[in-house]
Design an enzyme around this catalytic site. Structure first.
Site, PDB file in Angstrom:
ATOM      1  N   HIS A   1      -4.176   1.622   7.650  1.00 53.65           N
ATOM      2  CA  HIS A   1      -2.750   2.108   7.783  1.00 53.65           C
ATOM      3  C   HIS A   1      -2.667   3.276   6.718  1.00 53.65           C
ATOM      4  O   HIS A   1      -2.268   4.236   7.121  1.00 53.65           O
ATOM      5  CB  HIS A   1      -1.755   0.881   7.370  1.00 53.65           C
ATOM      6  N   GLU A   2      -3.048   3.001   5.560  1.00 54.65           N
ATOM      7  CA  GLU A   2      -2.919   3.967   4.546  1.00 54.65           C
ATOM      8  C   GLU A   2      -3.938   5.613   4.874  1.00 54.65           C
ATOM      9  O   GLU A   2      -3.398   6.395   4.682  1.00 54.65           O
ATOM     10  CB  GLU A   2      -3.289   3.480   2.983  1.00 54.65           C
TER      11      GLU A   2
ATOM     12  N   CYS B   1       5.994  -0.148   7.307  1.00 56.05           N
ATOM     13  CA  CYS B   1       5.692   1.144   6.719  1.00 56.05           C
ATOM     14  C   CYS B   1       6.869   1.425   5.745  1.00 56.05           C
ATOM     15  O   CYS B   1       7.986   1.636   6.050  1.00 56.05           O
ATOM     16  CB  CYS B   1       5.461   2.272   7.643  1.00 56.05           C
ATOM     17  N   LEU B   2       6.581   1.731   4.370  1.00 55.29           N
ATOM     18  CA  LEU B   2       7.820   2.057   3.404  1.00 55.29           C
ATOM     19  C   LEU B   2       8.272   3.473   4.096  1.00 55.29           C
ATOM     20  O   LEU B   2       9.311   3.737   3.448  1.00 55.29           O
ATOM     21  CB  LEU B   2       7.106   2.504   2.147  1.00 55.29           C
TER      22      LEU B   2
ATOM     23  N   HIS C   1      -2.220   7.534   7.014  1.00 57.93           N
ATOM     24  CA  HIS C   1      -1.191   8.539   6.361  1.00 57.93           C
ATOM     25  C   HIS C   1      -2.022   9.716   6.040  1.00 57.93           C
ATOM     26  O   HIS C   1      -1.214  10.700   6.049  1.00 57.93           O
ATOM     27  CB  HIS C   1      -0.777   7.791   5.300  1.00 57.93           C
TER      28      HIS C   1
ATOM     29  N   GLN D   1       2.821   9.927   1.226  1.00 52.05           N
ATOM     30  CA  GLN D   1       4.194   9.217   1.356  1.00 52.05           C
ATOM     31  C   GLN D   1       5.041   9.761   0.105  1.00 52.05           C
ATOM     32  O   GLN D   1       6.242   9.525   0.156  1.00 52.05           O
ATOM     33  CB  GLN D   1       3.859   7.751   1.419  1.00 52.05           C
TER      34      GLN D   1
ATOM     35  N   GLY E   1       0.839  -1.186  -0.046  1.00 54.04           N
ATOM     36  CA  GLY E   1      -0.047   0.018   0.093  1.00 54.04           C
ATOM     37  C   GLY E   1       0.713   1.195   0.028  1.00 54.04           C
ATOM     38  O   GLY E   1       1.945   1.243   0.342  1.00 54.04           O
TER      39      GLY E   1
HETATM   40 ZN   LIG Z   1       2.973   3.501   6.036  1.00 49.71          ZN
END
Ligand SMILES: [Zn+2]
Length: 201
Positions: free
Chosen positions: A167-168, A125-126, A171, A87, A82
């Site tokens: 999660h997304e 998380c990226l 963000h 991000q 995701g």
């Molecule tokens: Zn993340």
């Protein structure tokens, strides 16, 4: 995986195997390089944009379509499941995620039903490098929004997909897993993150 090795004669087997092996290594090196390029496009913890609330999307134009395509590419190259627009430094309410072999785009996402039952599981998380930490999430959610063309999207999700969209969506509100985990895991994560912050100054 390519299928260009099919159709070769048996007498070339050893030769082909050697080549196939080289190709595997080339593929892995290329994958690593692509992952690095993708990660370089993703804002990392400490970047103030990750703490900001994204704005509703008002126009479903070509630019939006191009953005969602780019985000899907970055998500795959980075080995993520995701990616939120925040991000990649764009404060617009949309994210992409990989749901059972399908890439999905959700613009102006809203969780309209949140199941009462929750589950704690490790999340990464990226924007946080390799750090993982336990996060409690609803097991089932219903997500409503739009696709990149402005068509309505209605998804009833459970398990990993439900976890990913929660999660997304976080963000887009400037929230990260470090805010959702338990105090001890937060301390551990901060200890790992702090040296990186100093180095990046
Ligand atoms: Zn993340």
């Amino acid at each position: 995986m390519s299928d260009h090795d099919h159709g070769h004669g048996h007498d070339h087997d050893d030769h082909d195997h050697a080549h196939a092996h080289e190709h595997d290594e080339d593929d892995r090196a290329e994958q690593r390089a692509r992952r690095q390029v993708a990660l370089a496009q993703i804002r990392q913890y400490g970047d103030p944009v990750l703490r900001m609330r994204a704005n509703e999307v008002e126009e479903f134009d070509d630019e939006l379509a191009r953005l969602t395509e780019r985000m899907i590419g970055v998500m795959h190259d980075a080995d993520g499941v995701g990616l939120a627009a925040t991000q990649v430094g764009i404060l617009r309410r949309l994210f992409v995620f990989h749901d059972e072999d399908e890439d999905r785009v959700v613009v102006n996402p809203v969780i309209t039903v949140r199941g009462k039952e929750t589950e704690v599981d490790d999340e990464g998380c990226l924007s946080l490098g390799p750090i993982r930490m336990p996060v409690e999430r609803a097991i089932e959610v219903t997500l409503d929004g739009f696709d990149a063309a402005g068509n309505t999207v209605h998804l009833e999700l459970e398990g990993i997909s439900a976890r990913v969209v929660q999660h997304e969506l976080d963000h887009l509100d400037g929230k990260m897993i470090i805010d959702r985990t338990d105090p001890e895991s937060r301390r551990e994560a901060m200890a790992q993150l702090r040296p990186r912050l100093v180095l990046s100054r």
